[in-house]
Design a protein around this motif. Structure first.
Motif, mmCIF file in Angstrom:
data_model
loop_
_atom_site.group_PDB
_atom_site.id
_atom_site.type_symbol
_atom_site.label_atom_id
_atom_site.label_comp_id
_atom_site.label_asym_id
_atom_site.label_seq_id
_atom_site.Cartn_x
_atom_site.Cartn_y
_atom_site.Cartn_z
ATOM 1 N N VAL A 34 0.832 -1.201 0.000
ATOM 2 C CA VAL A 34 0.000 0.000 0.000
ATOM 3 C C VAL A 34 0.866 1.249 0.000
ATOM 4 N N ALA A 35 0.433 2.245 -0.762
ATOM 5 C CA ALA A 35 1.040 3.569 -0.728
ATOM 6 C C ALA A 35 -0.085 4.604 -0.687
ATOM 7 N N VAL A 36 0.188 5.751 -0.088
ATOM 8 C CA VAL A 36 -0.796 6.825 0.026
ATOM 9 C C VAL A 36 -0.280 8.054 -0.704
ATOM 10 N N VAL A 37 -1.106 8.618 -1.575
ATOM 11 C CA VAL A 37 -0.808 9.868 -2.270
ATOM 12 C C VAL A 37 -1.770 10.918 -1.735
ATOM 13 N N PRO A 89 -1.540 7.690 13.591
ATOM 14 C CA PRO A 89 -0.169 7.693 13.069
ATOM 15 C C PRO A 89 -0.138 7.585 11.552
ATOM 16 N N ALA A 90 0.672 8.401 10.916
ATOM 17 C CA ALA A 90 0.753 8.424 9.459
ATOM 18 C C ALA A 90 1.252 7.089 8.919
ATOM 19 N N HIS A 91 0.771 6.720 7.740
ATOM 20 C CA HIS A 91 1.263 5.518 7.081
ATOM 21 C C HIS A 91 2.679 5.786 6.588
ATOM 22 N N PRO A 92 3.592 4.824 6.742
ATOM 23 C CA PRO A 92 4.999 5.095 6.400
ATOM 24 C C PRO A 92 5.231 5.382 4.922
#
Length: 244
Positions: free
Chosen positions: A34-37, A63-66
């Motif tokens: 998983v990645a977050v944009v 907490p933010a996703h790494p």
């Protein structure tokens, strides 16, 4: 599965940012890549006078996703196109974008147009609709929402009322997934997924109860007894007739 989530996240304030962040944590815990944009600037300040759009970096609501980056800003349309091209080259199988209001529709339309261009397989596009249409509408809201949802391969909403609105705007499959009840956030900076799990209560009906609206009930479950967390619609849609 390789999944990219596009939407607000920490340090942006509010429930949609919390949803996107926790969504990413849950999918990662389930074994997906998983990645977050996200947005560095989601709105101009004058749209929300008297309230801060951001929270302190050292006191996140979740907490933010790494694997989070922030290439999007409302003031740079060239960045919308560039991000779409980057998403196409990333090789994701699913791109899920958070639709909150039509102010962001031009950005998403530009991003999705760029994403559709280029060689190779195109990722499946999922619209996660927190509001299909704004509560206070203008004459531009319906055509913008229709243009956006018609570009999605599937639409996820959180109520039957929102599903009715979505189905009036697109022929794409629409799945209803009720949000689980939430407790106030616990812990502080550095709380991981194990800490996040304590924030949830089982949905009505008890553990293992799926959410109606999908053929076979396999697209989305608000509470999973096996994982004690969310099962996302984009994880298993290839095995569901609704999404074919």
């Amino acid at each position: 599965m390789r999944i990219i989530l596009v939407g607000p996240t920490h340090p942006l304030r509010g429930g949609v940012a919390q949803h996107t962040t926790e969504f990413a944590h849950r999918l990662t815990a389930a074994g997906h890549e998983v990645a977050v944009v996200s947005w560095s600037e989601e709105y101009p300040e004058w749209l929300r006078p008297g309230s801060s759009l951001r929270i302190a970096d050292d006191r996140p609501e979740i907490p933010a996703h790494p694997r989070t980056r922030y290439p999007l800003t409302w003031r740079r349309p060239d960045g919308w196109w560039r991000t779409g091209r980057e998403l196409r080259r990333a090789g994701a199988e699913v791109v899920a974008f958070a639709h909150v209001n039509t102010f962001q529709a031009p950005a998403y339309l530009t991003l999705l147009s760029a994403l559709r261009r280029g060689a190779g397989p195109r990722p499946r596009l999922l619209a996660v609709c927190h509001n299909v249409l704004p509560h206070e509408r203008t004459r531009y809201d319906v055509p913008l929402a229709r243009a956006l949802l018609r570009r999605a391969d599937g639409v996820l909403v959180h109520s039957e009322a929102q599903a009715g609105l979505a189905r009036s705007l697109t022929r794409a499959p629409v799945v209803v997934a009720s949000l689980p009840p939430h407790l106030p956030a616990v812990g502080g900076p550095g709380v991981g997924v194990a800490g996040l799990r304590r924030r949830h209560l089982p949905a009505a009906g008890g553990p293992g109860t799926g959410v109606r609206g999908c053929v076979g009930g396999c697209c989305f479950s608000a509470w999973s007894a096996r994982t004690r967390g969310w099962t996302c619609c984009c994880v298993r849609w290839r095995r569901c007739r609704t999404w074919r």
